[in-house]
Design a protein around this motif. Structure first.
Motif, PDB file in Angstrom:
ATOM      1  N   LEU A 162      14.452  11.003   3.143  1.00  0.00           N
ATOM      2  CA  LEU A 162      13.549  11.900   3.842  1.00  0.00           C
ATOM      3  C   LEU A 162      13.274  13.110   2.965  1.00  0.00           C
ATOM      4  N   THR A 163      12.078  13.677   3.106  1.00  0.00           N
ATOM      5  CA  THR A 163      11.706  14.844   2.316  1.00  0.00           C
ATOM      6  C   THR A 163      10.804  15.745   3.152  1.00  0.00           C
ATOM      7  N   GLY A 164      10.544  16.946   2.664  1.00  0.00           N
ATOM      8  CA  GLY A 164       9.632  17.862   3.359  1.00  0.00           C
ATOM      9  C   GLY A 164      10.081  18.163   4.772  1.00  0.00           C
TER      10      GLY A 164
ATOM     11  N   ARG B 292       0.820  -1.215   0.000  1.00  0.00           N
ATOM     12  CA  ARG B 292       0.000   0.000   0.000  1.00  0.00           C
ATOM     13  C   ARG B 292       0.853   1.264   0.000  1.00  0.00           C
ATOM     14  N   LYS B 293       2.061   1.193   0.552  1.00  0.00           N
ATOM     15  CA  LYS B 293       2.937   2.360   0.487  1.00  0.00           C
ATOM     16  C   LYS B 293       3.415   2.606  -0.942  1.00  0.00           C
ATOM     17  N   ASN B 294       3.532   1.557  -1.716  1.00  0.00           N
ATOM     18  CA  ASN B 294       3.871   1.729  -3.126  1.00  0.00           C
ATOM     19  C   ASN B 294       2.763   2.456  -3.868  1.00  0.00           C
ATOM     20  N   LEU B 295       1.520   2.096  -3.582  1.00  0.00           N
ATOM     21  CA  LEU B 295       0.397   2.784  -4.212  1.00  0.00           C
ATOM     22  C   LEU B 295       0.330   4.240  -3.749  1.00  0.00           C
TER      23      LEU B 295
ATOM     24  N   CYS C 143       8.752  10.447   3.399  1.00  0.00           N
ATOM     25  CA  CYS C 143       9.763   9.799   2.550  1.00  0.00           C
ATOM     26  C   CYS C 143       9.474  10.026   1.072  1.00  0.00           C
ATOM     27  N   HIS C 144      10.522   9.902   0.281  1.00  0.00           N
ATOM     28  CA  HIS C 144      10.389  10.024  -1.169  1.00  0.00           C
ATOM     29  C   HIS C 144      11.240   8.954  -1.842  1.00  0.00           C
ATOM     30  N   SER C 145      10.653   8.347  -2.856  1.00  0.00           N
ATOM     31  CA  SER C 145      11.394   7.370  -3.653  1.00  0.00           C
ATOM     32  C   SER C 145      10.917   7.441  -5.087  1.00  0.00           C
ATOM     33  N   GLU C 146      11.861   7.587  -6.011  1.00  0.00           N
ATOM     34  CA  GLU C 146      11.510   7.608  -7.429  1.00  0.00           C
ATOM     35  C   GLU C 146      11.167   6.209  -7.929  1.00  0.00           C
TER      36      GLU C 146
ATOM     37  N   GLU D 179       3.043   6.080  -5.579  1.00  0.00           N
ATOM     38  CA  GLU D 179       2.661   6.306  -6.970  1.00  0.00           C
ATOM     39  C   GLU D 179       1.651   7.447  -7.097  1.00  0.00           C
ATOM     40  N   GLY D 180       0.678   7.469  -6.194  1.00  0.00           N
ATOM     41  CA  GLY D 180      -0.357   8.493  -6.266  1.00  0.00           C
ATOM     42  C   GLY D 180       0.104   9.875  -5.843  1.00  0.00           C
ATOM     43  N   ASN D 181       1.209   9.937  -5.088  1.00  0.00           N
ATOM     44  CA  ASN D 181       1.693  11.224  -4.570  1.00  0.00           C
ATOM     45  C   ASN D 181       3.001  11.673  -5.216  1.00  0.00           C
ATOM     46  N   GLY D 182       3.309  11.142  -6.390  1.00  0.00           N
ATOM     47  CA  GLY D 182       4.515  11.574  -7.091  1.00  0.00           C
ATOM     48  C   GLY D 182       5.800  11.221  -6.391  1.00  0.00           C
ATOM     49  N   GLY D 183       5.834  10.072  -5.714  1.00  0.00           N
ATOM     50  CA  GLY D 183       7.042   9.615  -5.037  1.00  0.00           C
ATOM     51  C   GLY D 183       7.006   9.766  -3.531  1.00  0.00           C
ATOM     52  N   LEU D 184       6.054  10.540  -3.014  1.00  0.00           N
ATOM     53  CA  LEU D 184       5.962  10.820  -1.581  1.00  0.00           C
ATOM     54  C   LEU D 184       5.136   9.755  -0.859  1.00  0.00           C
TER      55      LEU D 184
END
Length: 256
Positions: free
Chosen positions: A197-199, A43-46, A139-142, A49-54
């Motif tokens: 980490l992001t934001g 679910r974190k992958n979804l 978190c952010h992941s491309e 995907e829905g949040n542009g990597g976030l």
């Protein structure tokens, strides 16, 4: 770790430029709010995907004091996710109640809604009392998140990013760390998943809603790879009244 090694690390903290340059966040992961780790990552992958990597990764402990100032620098900080060595506790595999969190407090103290595709859940009680607070790593992941033992992670190579630079404790589940050594002896942990980490980096969550049993079971059964299905589920689960923590409603809150 013996006393000699401890003294060596303290000396390295004061002498080596690595202590100022190499920071990372380490979090140990396991079943949470009744969901196996593989389902959480799905679910974190979804969400990603829905949040542009976030994506927001729920954790139980508050951030290190240095987190706010470091996040303001926009420095890239790696997050290492390692599987816990111990088996999950019953309170995590079969919690008496489950909360979904809907807002977070950013680095300047503003309360903001979690992004539309974000679902952060937790057990709803802690030591028999309603769980009034929870936290999350931003978190952010491309790339897609995948579980798999990567290179060994050596906790004794790091110290807490605090004024006292204490050792990483056995009870610490999530910590902001600074590198002080480069030992290679394995300690049973691996880089099972990574991101950045992001934001605001590490935030306090607020505005919890209590899920009913049908919603919990629906969330646990969710296996679709469709972002549309995921978004629809998140929207429904986040709708409803905030948990009432007032004394008059304490017994009602604890009942499930």
């Amino acid at each position: 770790m013996n006393n000699r090694q401890d003294r060596e690390l303290k000396d390295q903290m004061g002498q080596s430029p690595m202590a100022d340059q190499i920071l990372l966040c380490w979090t140990r992961m396991q079943t949470e709010a009744g969901q196996p780790l593989a389902k959480i990552v799905h679910r974190k992958n979804l969400e990603r995907e829905g949040n542009g990597g976030l994506f927001f990764w729920g954790v139980g402990n508050p951030p290190a004091q240095a987190t706010r100032s470091i996040s303001a620098t926009k420095e890239t900080i790696k997050v290492v996710f390692s599987k816990m060595k111990s088996k999950p506790k019953e309170v995590d595999t079969a919690p008496s109640q489950t909360f979904v969190w809907r807002t977070y407090i950013d680095m300047v103290g503003a309360e903001r809604p979690l992004p539309d595709n974000t679902l952060v859940t937790s057990r709803g009680s802690h030591h028999g009392k309603p769980k009034k607070v929870h936290y999350a790593l931003m978190c952010h992941s491309e790339s897609s998140l995948r579980l798999g033992a990567g290179k060994p992670f050596i906790p004794s190579n790091y110290r807490n990013c605090t004024p006292t630079a204490g050792q990483v404790g056995n009870s610490q589940v999530t910590a902001l760390l600074q590198m002080v050594a480069n030992r290679t002896e394995p300690e049973g942990y691996y880089e099972d998943m990574t991101a950045n980490l992001t934001g605001s980096f590490w935030v306090k969550l607020s505005d919890p809603r209590r899920l009913d049993q049908d919603e919990i079971e629906e969330c646990n059964r969710f296996a679709s790879d469709s972002l549309e299905d995921w978004s629809e589920l998140v929207t429904r689960l986040r709708q409803g009244p905030t948990v009432d923590f007032s004394e008059d409603n304490a017994q009602k809150t604890l009942a499930f």
